[in-house]
Motif scaffolding. Structure first.
Motif, PDB file in Angstrom:
ATOM      1  N   ILE A  98       0.837  -1.203   0.000  1.00  0.00           N
ATOM      2  CA  ILE A  98       0.000   0.000   0.000  1.00  0.00           C
ATOM      3  C   ILE A  98       0.874   1.255   0.000  1.00  0.00           C
ATOM      4  O   ILE A  98       0.615   2.213  -0.739  1.00  0.00           O
ATOM      5  CB  ILE A  98      -0.954  -0.021   1.209  1.00  0.00           C
ATOM      6  CG1 ILE A  98      -2.008  -1.126   1.036  1.00  0.00           C
ATOM      7  CG2 ILE A  98      -1.628   1.337   1.406  1.00  0.00           C
ATOM      8  CD1 ILE A  98      -2.846  -1.392   2.277  1.00  0.00           C
ATOM      9  N   GLU A  99       1.918   1.238   0.827  1.00  0.00           N
ATOM     10  CA  GLU A  99       2.807   2.402   0.905  1.00  0.00           C
ATOM     11  C   GLU A  99       3.526   2.641  -0.429  1.00  0.00           C
ATOM     12  O   GLU A  99       3.662   3.791  -0.886  1.00  0.00           O
ATOM     13  CB  GLU A  99       3.814   2.204   2.030  1.00  0.00           C
ATOM     14  CG  GLU A  99       4.671   3.436   2.308  1.00  0.00           C
ATOM     15  CD  GLU A  99       5.503   3.278   3.572  1.00  0.00           C
ATOM     16  OE1 GLU A  99       5.844   4.307   4.169  1.00  0.00           O
ATOM     17  OE2 GLU A  99       5.806   2.121   3.958  1.00  0.00           O
ATOM     18  N   LYS A 100       3.987   1.573  -1.072  1.00  0.00           N
ATOM     19  CA  LYS A 100       4.653   1.710  -2.372  1.00  0.00           C
ATOM     20  C   LYS A 100       3.705   2.301  -3.414  1.00  0.00           C
ATOM     21  O   LYS A 100       4.091   3.176  -4.203  1.00  0.00           O
ATOM     22  CB  LYS A 100       5.169   0.347  -2.846  1.00  0.00           C
ATOM     23  CG  LYS A 100       6.363  -0.178  -2.071  1.00  0.00           C
ATOM     24  CD  LYS A 100       6.713  -1.588  -2.526  1.00  0.00           C
ATOM     25  CE  LYS A 100       7.800  -2.201  -1.657  1.00  0.00           C
ATOM     26  NZ  LYS A 100       8.078  -3.607  -2.037  1.00  0.00           N
ATOM     27  N   ALA A 101       2.461   1.806  -3.424  1.00  0.00           N
ATOM     28  CA  ALA A 101       1.482   2.306  -4.391  1.00  0.00           C
ATOM     29  C   ALA A 101       1.221   3.794  -4.184  1.00  0.00           C
ATOM     30  O   ALA A 101       1.125   4.565  -5.149  1.00  0.00           O
ATOM     31  CB  ALA A 101       0.188   1.515  -4.281  1.00  0.00           C
ATOM     32  N   GLN A 102       1.135   4.219  -2.915  1.00  0.00           N
ATOM     33  CA  GLN A 102       0.889   5.628  -2.622  1.00  0.00           C
ATOM     34  C   GLN A 102       2.077   6.498  -3.032  1.00  0.00           C
ATOM     35  O   GLN A 102       1.894   7.627  -3.488  1.00  0.00           O
ATOM     36  CB  GLN A 102       0.589   5.816  -1.132  1.00  0.00           C
ATOM     37  CG  GLN A 102      -0.834   5.475  -0.728  1.00  0.00           C
ATOM     38  CD  GLN A 102      -1.838   6.544  -1.147  1.00  0.00           C
ATOM     39  OE1 GLN A 102      -1.617   7.307  -2.076  1.00  0.00           O
ATOM     40  NE2 GLN A 102      -2.957   6.608  -0.444  1.00  0.00           N
ATOM     41  N   LYS A 103       3.279   5.984  -2.868  1.00  0.00           N
ATOM     42  CA  LYS A 103       4.460   6.768  -3.259  1.00  0.00           C
ATOM     43  C   LYS A 103       4.546   6.921  -4.770  1.00  0.00           C
ATOM     44  O   LYS A 103       4.924   7.976  -5.293  1.00  0.00           O
ATOM     45  CB  LYS A 103       5.725   6.105  -2.712  1.00  0.00           C
ATOM     46  CG  LYS A 103       5.911   6.299  -1.213  1.00  0.00           C
ATOM     47  CD  LYS A 103       7.193   5.648  -0.723  1.00  0.00           C
ATOM     48  CE  LYS A 103       7.394   5.894   0.769  1.00  0.00           C
ATOM     49  NZ  LYS A 103       8.626   5.232   1.280  1.00  0.00           N
ATOM     50  N   ILE A 104       4.194   5.857  -5.491  1.00  0.00           N
ATOM     51  CA  ILE A 104       4.229   5.909  -6.955  1.00  0.00           C
ATOM     52  C   ILE A 104       3.112   6.798  -7.499  1.00  0.00           C
ATOM     53  O   ILE A 104       3.314   7.580  -8.433  1.00  0.00           O
ATOM     54  CB  ILE A 104       4.122   4.484  -7.543  1.00  0.00           C
ATOM     55  CG1 ILE A 104       5.386   3.676  -7.189  1.00  0.00           C
ATOM     56  CG2 ILE A 104       3.923   4.517  -9.057  1.00  0.00           C
ATOM     57  CD1 ILE A 104       5.273   2.201  -7.503  1.00  0.00           C
ATOM     58  N   ASN A 105       1.934   6.686  -6.898  1.00  0.00           N
ATOM     59  CA  ASN A 105       0.764   7.437  -7.364  1.00  0.00           C
ATOM     60  C   ASN A 105      -0.007   7.959  -6.156  1.00  0.00           C
ATOM     61  O   ASN A 105      -0.964   7.335  -5.712  1.00  0.00           O
ATOM     62  CB  ASN A 105      -0.122   6.546  -8.226  1.00  0.00           C
ATOM     63  CG  ASN A 105      -1.366   7.268  -8.724  1.00  0.00           C
ATOM     64  OD1 ASN A 105      -1.451   8.500  -8.683  1.00  0.00           O
ATOM     65  ND2 ASN A 105      -2.351   6.501  -9.189  1.00  0.00           N
ATOM     66  N   PRO A 106       0.402   9.104  -5.596  1.00  0.00           N
ATOM     67  CA  PRO A 106      -0.281   9.630  -4.403  1.00  0.00           C
ATOM     68  C   PRO A 106      -1.767   9.898  -4.679  1.00  0.00           C
ATOM     69  O   PRO A 106      -2.114  10.577  -5.651  1.00  0.00           O
ATOM     70  CB  PRO A 106       0.463  10.937  -4.123  1.00  0.00           C
ATOM     71  CG  PRO A 106       1.790  10.769  -4.775  1.00  0.00           C
ATOM     72  CD  PRO A 106       1.530   9.951  -6.006  1.00  0.00           C
ATOM     73  N   ARG A 107      -2.614   9.329  -3.853  1.00  0.00           N
ATOM     74  CA  ARG A 107      -4.058   9.535  -3.965  1.00  0.00           C
ATOM     75  C   ARG A 107      -4.625   9.786  -2.587  1.00  0.00           C
ATOM     76  O   ARG A 107      -4.182   9.194  -1.604  1.00  0.00           O
ATOM     77  CB  ARG A 107      -4.744   8.297  -4.568  1.00  0.00           C
ATOM     78  CG  ARG A 107      -4.519   8.090  -6.052  1.00  0.00           C
ATOM     79  CD  ARG A 107      -5.242   6.809  -6.522  1.00  0.00           C
ATOM     80  NE  ARG A 107      -6.613   6.810  -6.039  1.00  0.00           N
ATOM     81  CZ  ARG A 107      -7.278   5.706  -5.664  1.00  0.00           C
ATOM     82  NH1 ARG A 107      -6.688   4.535  -5.686  1.00  0.00           N
ATOM     83  NH2 ARG A 107      -8.513   5.783  -5.246  1.00  0.00           N
ATOM     84  N   LYS A 108      -5.613  10.642  -2.507  1.00  0.00           N
ATOM     85  CA  LYS A 108      -6.272  10.917  -1.242  1.00  0.00           C
ATOM     86  C   LYS A 108      -7.518  10.042  -1.097  1.00  0.00           C
ATOM     87  O   LYS A 108      -8.137   9.649  -2.073  1.00  0.00           O
ATOM     88  CB  LYS A 108      -6.666  12.401  -1.155  1.00  0.00           C
ATOM     89  CG  LYS A 108      -5.472  13.359  -1.100  1.00  0.00           C
ATOM     90  CD  LYS A 108      -5.951  14.797  -0.949  1.00  0.00           C
ATOM     91  CE  LYS A 108      -4.753  15.751  -0.849  1.00  0.00           C
ATOM     92  NZ  LYS A 108      -5.200  17.165  -0.708  1.00  0.00           N
ATOM     93  N   ASN A 109      -7.848   9.751   0.145  1.00  0.00           N
ATOM     94  CA  ASN A 109      -9.114   9.087   0.465  1.00  0.00           C
ATOM     95  C   ASN A 109      -9.274   7.741  -0.246  1.00  0.00           C
ATOM     96  O   ASN A 109     -10.331   7.418  -0.754  1.00  0.00           O
ATOM     97  CB  ASN A 109     -10.286  10.005   0.094  1.00  0.00           C
ATOM     98  CG  ASN A 109     -11.558   9.649   0.844  1.00  0.00           C
ATOM     99  OD1 ASN A 109     -11.511   9.191   1.981  1.00  0.00           O
ATOM    100  ND2 ASN A 109     -12.700   9.856   0.210  1.00  0.00           N
ATOM    101  N   THR A 110      -8.205   6.947  -0.251  1.00  0.00           N
ATOM    102  CA  THR A 110      -8.277   5.640  -0.912  1.00  0.00           C
ATOM    103  C   THR A 110      -9.077   4.634  -0.092  1.00  0.00           C
ATOM    104  O   THR A 110      -9.692   3.731  -0.630  1.00  0.00           O
ATOM    105  CB  THR A 110      -6.875   5.076  -1.141  1.00  0.00           C
ATOM    106  OG1 THR A 110      -6.198   4.971   0.117  1.00  0.00           O
ATOM    107  CG2 THR A 110      -6.072   5.974  -2.068  1.00  0.00           C
ATOM    108  N   ARG A 111      -9.006   4.771   1.200  1.00  0.00           N
ATOM    109  CA  ARG A 111      -9.693   3.870   2.144  1.00  0.00           C
ATOM    110  C   ARG A 111      -9.349   2.407   1.904  1.00  0.00           C
ATOM    111  O   ARG A 111     -10.214   1.516   1.975  1.00  0.00           O
ATOM    112  CB  ARG A 111     -11.210   4.095   2.123  1.00  0.00           C
ATOM    113  CG  ARG A 111     -11.576   5.543   2.416  1.00  0.00           C
ATOM    114  CD  ARG A 111     -13.018   5.749   2.784  1.00  0.00           C
ATOM    115  NE  ARG A 111     -13.308   7.186   2.810  1.00  0.00           N
ATOM    116  CZ  ARG A 111     -14.471   7.722   3.163  1.00  0.00           C
ATOM    117  NH1 ARG A 111     -15.475   6.936   3.529  1.00  0.00           N
ATOM    118  NH2 ARG A 111     -14.649   9.021   3.150  1.00  0.00           N
ATOM    119  N   HIS A 112      -8.083   2.146   1.621  1.00  0.00           N
ATOM    120  CA  HIS A 112      -7.632   0.761   1.577  1.00  0.00           C
ATOM    121  C   HIS A 112      -7.777   0.164   2.985  1.00  0.00           C
ATOM    122  O   HIS A 112      -7.738   0.884   3.989  1.00  0.00           O
ATOM    123  CB  HIS A 112      -6.174   0.689   1.129  1.00  0.00           C
ATOM    124  CG  HIS A 112      -5.946   1.203  -0.262  1.00  0.00           C
ATOM    125  ND1 HIS A 112      -6.836   0.995  -1.299  1.00  0.00           N
ATOM    126  CD2 HIS A 112      -4.912   1.918  -0.808  1.00  0.00           C
ATOM    127  CE1 HIS A 112      -6.366   1.547  -2.401  1.00  0.00           C
ATOM    128  NE2 HIS A 112      -5.207   2.118  -2.133  1.00  0.00           N
TER     129      HIS A 112
END
Length: 542
Positions: free
Chosen positions: A357-371
């Motif tokens: 999850i952290e890697k995905a957010q660093k590659i493509n920052p998104r708000k309010n994903t609620r993973h």
């Protein structure tokens, strides 16, 4: 005005207006709430008046993780819960078989056995099941669903022999000479599922209806359900078709948020190519997150741990994916705007999930994903902090305490247990917590779950002071998990989860005031009414 519920003890879960006496409903929405005398002024000649007789009304219960279709299928199978020995299992199967016909195209299936309740604690094998029959295939799943046993006939149908290679992310047990014992774990279950005849669309629809009818009796108005992996339907399009057909026919009785189990890249890409994404649908059937099953269960010793099991030092459990495989699936979903909910029981697999999850957010920052992470059982301080740091939702199942408190220290030792099942710590750290049952692993019943969260006891009241009592939730916190917390997990906190102006009129009426009774009585509180869109869908006979 369509309907007015009055003279009630109504807990709204709305911080700005926490308690009221009456609610008015028009076109399925809450249009007024407050004192009975004020709300009743809206009555006209067409209004149905419902006297709550001072009973407690709360927002409709929302189970944040369960398996509705699998539960519906299990209602047609052998219930093996409560069996105390392998002989008990065999006898229950023999009783079930009386008057029924099975064949190579109609397997005998059952679920619910738990070897921890047996005197010798061993798993059944093919040779045990052969005592039931060798004329037709038999499949009996452990209570957790992560292990299943088949008989020799099933092995023949499946083509499994001593020469069959093991499958990645799973395992089937063999004896000293390499012969299969009929015990299949994790991904190896796919070898069985591929050979079980699939039911027709109408059969799937009936399974959904059967399960939903029981949900209504428990005050459940919404479920977040993982159905694609159900044995009854291997193709996700068929499951979606069944739900959409019921909705089009006006027969889908509860709200569905589908946790989409798509275990491999091929299935995920096909799903996305068809245009499915989180939030697609309507208020009764909606596509939710990508569900990934990353390890097994603690009871079966297939939960993936950093260190070996205390009572089985030869194993750390099973990881279904490598880190790279998990990274890829999570990133594809994340980039496509698809929410992710990852089954994690062991601490090692939870590390992997957070890393992805952290890697995905660093590659493509998104708000309010609620993973989210589902189960969240074996944790430490670092893992607990990562929930908050990454804003990951914790989907917990408080009723797991009933069984797990008796074996968790045996499985992982006292030190690791101290920081596990730490629900109060999660809440105090500001982690988003949503509550569910994991039915049919546990019964589809919210009140025992609230009881377990509040008392930290099993259903027999053990231990008297509660297991790790400092981790008890308050009634308010537990109820929040089954209402607003679960609504948040499906991006629907502005639509349901509290009794507030403009929200869906989904309510549950209880026999007792759960805030004032002895907490030990919580598990016995009955559901008197279940209301969806202001319509009474269930009413207990008196």
């Amino acid at each position: 005005m369509d309907r007015i519920f009055y003279n009630g003890n109504i807990v709204t879960m709305d911080e700005e207006n926490p308690k009221v006496e009456a609610v008015a409903v028009q076109n399925g929405r809450i249009v007024m709430l407050g004192k009975s005398v004020d709300v009743m002024a809206l009555k006209d000649q067409h209004t149905e008046m419902v006297n709550l007789e001072n009973k407690m009304m709360v927002p409709g219960f929302n189970d944040s993780h369960m398996h509705l279709l699998h539960f519906g299928a299990s209602l047609q199978q052998i219930d093996l819960s409560g069996t105390a020995s392998i002989e008990d299992i065999l006898q229950r199967c023999r009783d079930f078989a009386e008057g029924k016909s099975f064949s190579l195209n109609r397997w005998m299936e059952g679920r619910g056995w738990n070897q921890d309740y047996f005197t010798n604690h061993r798993f059944p094998t093919r040779y045990d099941l052969d005592q039931i029959s060798t004329e037709y295939p038999i499949r009996l799943a452990r209570v957790c669903g992560h292990v299943a046993i088949v008989n020799s006939t099933a092995l023949e149908v499946m083509g499994i022999t001593k020469d069959t290679p093991q499958i990645l992310g799973g395992h089937f047990d063999v004896d000293e000479s390499g012969e299969p014992l009929g015990i299949f774990r994790e991904n190896a279950l796919q070898l069985i599922d591929a050979h079980i005849p699939e039911p027709k669309l109408e059969d799937i629809k009936q399974m959904i209806l059967d399960a939903a009818a029981l949900a209504l009796k428990q005050g459940i108005t919404s479920v977040q359900t993982d159905d694609f992996g159900a044995l009854a339907a291997k193709d996700f399009e068929k499951v979606i078709q069944a739900y959409k057909a019921l909705q089009a026919e006006g027969r889908l009785p509860i709200r569905i948020y589908e946790q989409c189990l798509l275990p491999n890249l091929e299935d995920l890409k096909r799903f996305l190519k068809l245009g499915y994404c989180t939030g697609k649908g309507d208020e009764f059937f909606k596509i939710g997150p990508l569900k990934l099953l990353c390890d097994g269960s603690l009871g079966a010793r297939t939960a993936y741990l950093r260190e070996p099991y205390a009572d089985a030092p030869e194993t750390c459990g099973i990881s279904v994916y490598t880190q790279d495989e998990l990274d890829q699936l999570v990133l594809i979903a994340h980039n496509a705007g698809l929410q992710v909910a990852i089954h994690c029981i062991g601490d090692r697999v939870m590390d992997m999930a957070f890393n992805s999850i952290e890697k995905a957010q660093k590659i493509n920052p998104r708000k309010n994903t609620r993973h989210g992470i589902i189960h969240c059982q074996i944790t430490d301080e670092v893992l607990l902090n990562r929930y908050k740091e990454l804003e990951v939702i914790a989907h917990i199942q408080p009723i797991f305490i009933h069984y797990d408190l008796h074996m968790v220290e045996q499985r992982i030792g006292k030190e690791r247990a101290k920081t596990s099942y730490n629900w109060r710590t999660m809440v105090e750290k500001g982690v988003y917590v949503a509550c569910g049952s994991d039915c049919p692993v546990e019964p589809l019943d919210v009140m025992p779950g609230i009881y377990a969260a509040v008392t930290r006891k099993d259903l027999n009241g053990y231990p008297p002071s509660g297991w790790m009592p400092e981790q008890r939730l308050t009634v308010q916190q537990a109820l929040h998990g089954f209402t607003m917390g679960a609504a948040y997990a499906s991006f629907e906190e502005d639509f349901k989860g509290s009794i507030s102006l403009g929200k869906a009129a989904d309510f549950t009426v209880l026999s007792e005031d759960i805030f004032t009774i002895d907490p030990d009585q919580l598990k016995d509180v009955e559901v008197l009414m279940t209301i969806i869109n202001g319509e009474i869908k269930y009413k207990k006979d008196v």
